[in-house]
Design a protein around this motif. Structure first.
Motif, PDB file in Angstrom:
ATOM      1  N   PRO A 108     -97.840  88.709  10.616  1.00 45.35           N
ATOM      2  CA  PRO A 108     -96.901  89.559  11.350  1.00 45.35           C
ATOM      3  C   PRO A 108     -95.481  89.396  10.812  1.00 45.35           C
ATOM      4  O   PRO A 108     -95.070  88.291  10.441  1.00 45.35           O
ATOM      5  N   GLY A 109     -94.756  90.499  10.748  1.00 45.28           N
ATOM      6  CA  GLY A 109     -93.381  90.496  10.246  1.00 45.28           C
ATOM      7  C   GLY A 109     -92.410  89.934  11.252  1.00 45.28           C
ATOM      8  O   GLY A 109     -91.861  90.666  12.074  1.00 45.28           O
ATOM      9  N   ARG A 110     -92.222  88.634  11.186  1.00 46.38           N
ATOM     10  CA  ARG A 110     -91.265  87.965  12.083  1.00 46.38           C
ATOM     11  C   ARG A 110     -90.278  87.175  11.241  1.00 46.38           C
ATOM     12  O   ARG A 110     -90.656  86.561  10.239  1.00 46.38           O
ATOM     13  N   GLY A 111     -89.033  87.178  11.664  1.00 46.55           N
ATOM     14  CA  GLY A 111     -88.010  86.423  10.955  1.00 46.55           C
ATOM     15  C   GLY A 111     -86.641  86.995  11.224  1.00 46.55           C
ATOM     16  O   GLY A 111     -86.492  88.025  11.888  1.00 46.55           O
ATOM     17  N   LYS A 112     -85.646  86.329  10.691  1.00 45.79           N
ATOM     18  CA  LYS A 112     -84.258  86.789  10.806  1.00 45.79           C
ATOM     19  C   LYS A 112     -83.844  87.572   9.574  1.00 45.79           C
ATOM     20  O   LYS A 112     -83.008  88.457   9.639  1.00 45.79           O
ATOM     21  N   GLU A 113     -84.432  87.202   8.426  1.00 44.46           N
ATOM     22  CA  GLU A 113     -84.147  87.900   7.180  1.00 44.46           C
ATOM     23  C   GLU A 113     -85.440  88.009   6.386  1.00 44.46           C
ATOM     24  O   GLU A 113     -86.296  87.129   6.442  1.00 44.46           O
ATOM     25  N   PHE A 114     -85.560  89.115   5.651  1.00 49.44           N
ATOM     26  CA  PHE A 114     -86.748  89.359   4.850  1.00 49.44           C
ATOM     27  C   PHE A 114     -86.328  89.540   3.394  1.00 49.44           C
ATOM     28  O   PHE A 114     -85.385  90.280   3.103  1.00 49.44           O
ATOM     29  N   GLU A 133     -93.801  90.980  -3.395  1.00 55.18           N
ATOM     30  CA  GLU A 133     -94.075  90.093  -2.264  1.00 55.18           C
ATOM     31  C   GLU A 133     -92.899  90.124  -1.305  1.00 55.18           C
ATOM     32  O   GLU A 133     -91.749  90.211  -1.740  1.00 55.18           O
ATOM     33  N   MET A 134     -93.199  90.021  -0.004  1.00 58.99           N
ATOM     34  CA  MET A 134     -92.147  89.923   0.999  1.00 58.99           C
ATOM     35  C   MET A 134     -92.348  88.640   1.813  1.00 58.99           C
ATOM     36  O   MET A 134     -93.448  88.384   2.311  1.00 58.99           O
ATOM     37  N   HIS A 135     -91.285  87.843   1.884  1.00 55.98           N
ATOM     38  CA  HIS A 135     -91.268  86.602   2.652  1.00 55.98           C
ATOM     39  C   HIS A 135     -90.165  86.678   3.693  1.00 55.98           C
ATOM     40  O   HIS A 135     -89.210  87.438   3.528  1.00 55.98           O
ATOM     41  N   ASN A 136     -90.278  85.859   4.717  1.00 51.24           N
ATOM     42  CA  ASN A 136     -89.143  85.719   5.633  1.00 51.24           C
ATOM     43  C   ASN A 136     -88.245  84.590   5.133  1.00 51.24           C
ATOM     44  O   ASN A 136     -88.511  83.990   4.083  1.00 51.24           O
ATOM     45  N   GLU A 137     -87.182  84.314   5.878  1.00 51.92           N
ATOM     46  CA  GLU A 137     -86.191  83.313   5.435  1.00 51.92           C
ATOM     47  C   GLU A 137     -86.771  81.901   5.330  1.00 51.92           C
ATOM     48  O   GLU A 137     -86.207  81.047   4.632  1.00 51.92           O
ATOM     49  N   ASP A 138     -87.913  81.657   5.963  1.00 50.27           N
ATOM     50  CA  ASP A 138     -88.570  80.351   5.878  1.00 50.27           C
ATOM     51  C   ASP A 138     -89.572  80.276   4.726  1.00 50.27           C
ATOM     52  O   ASP A 138     -90.267  79.273   4.569  1.00 50.27           O
ATOM     53  N   GLY A 139     -89.667  81.347   3.950  1.00 46.91           N
ATOM     54  CA  GLY A 139     -90.594  81.366   2.821  1.00 46.91           C
ATOM     55  C   GLY A 139     -92.014  81.773   3.186  1.00 46.91           C
ATOM     56  O   GLY A 139     -92.911  81.705   2.347  1.00 46.91           O
ATOM     57  N   MET A 140     -92.233  82.184   4.431  1.00 46.68           N
ATOM     58  CA  MET A 140     -93.571  82.589   4.853  1.00 46.68           C
ATOM     59  C   MET A 140     -93.895  83.966   4.277  1.00 46.68           C
ATOM     60  O   MET A 140     -93.126  84.907   4.434  1.00 46.68           O
TER      61      MET A 140
END
Length: 152
Positions: A108-114, A133-140
């Motif tokens: 799921p697309g969760r995060g503060k920055e992508f 590839e798309m990650h969130n700010e935590d590298g997920m």
């Protein structure tokens, strides 16, 4: 016009002249003929699943496609800079477009920055292919994809 000046012109165009990308907050942060990066921050209006507060899949696909498109454009510039004048290269880039986009949603697309990155798989005279590839700010890892683009 040098290839670096063309790359800067493309970056400015993508960041300031594409209304949909501006609306989503997608910004090209770096790119060259081998890799690109685009980023955007979480906004409530980008929700696709309101109860779960998950990013809309179309936003994810757009970010992947944008990253793939800019790395493809940089690849075209790199390949043609010795053979064609800048105005001809700009005309060629203006004709670039997405032929096919495959997106695999991993989480799921969760995060503060992508953060979305893309690399070249193949850059030919007519068609080019990128992996994104798309990650969130935590590298997920949120999603990955493959884009095929017309370049000639």
């Amino acid at each position: 016009m040098s290839s670096s000046a063309l790359l800067e012109q493309i970056s400015t165009f993508m960041n300031e002249q594409i209304p949909f990308q501006k609306h989503l907050g997608i910004v090209v942060t770096k790119f060259d003929a081998q890799q690109s990066e685009v980023r955007f921050r979480w906004q409530d209006q980008l929700v696709g699943n309101a109860p779960m507060q998950i990013l809309h899949g179309g936003v994810t696909a757009t970010a992947l496609d944008t990253a793939g498109g800019v790395v493809i454009m940089a690849s075209v510039i790199e390949r043609l800079k010795q053979d064609l004048p800048a105005d001809e290269i700009v005309k060629r880039i203006a004709r670039c477009g997405t032929i096919d986009l495959r997106v695999d949603y991993v989480r799921p697309g969760r995060g503060k920055e992508f953060i979305t990155t893309a690399t070249i798989i193949r850059s030919g005279n007519k068609v080019a292919v990128a992996r994104m590839e798309m990650h969130n700010e935590d590298g997920m890892l949120i999603a990955f994809g493959t884009g095929t683009y017309i370049v000639g």
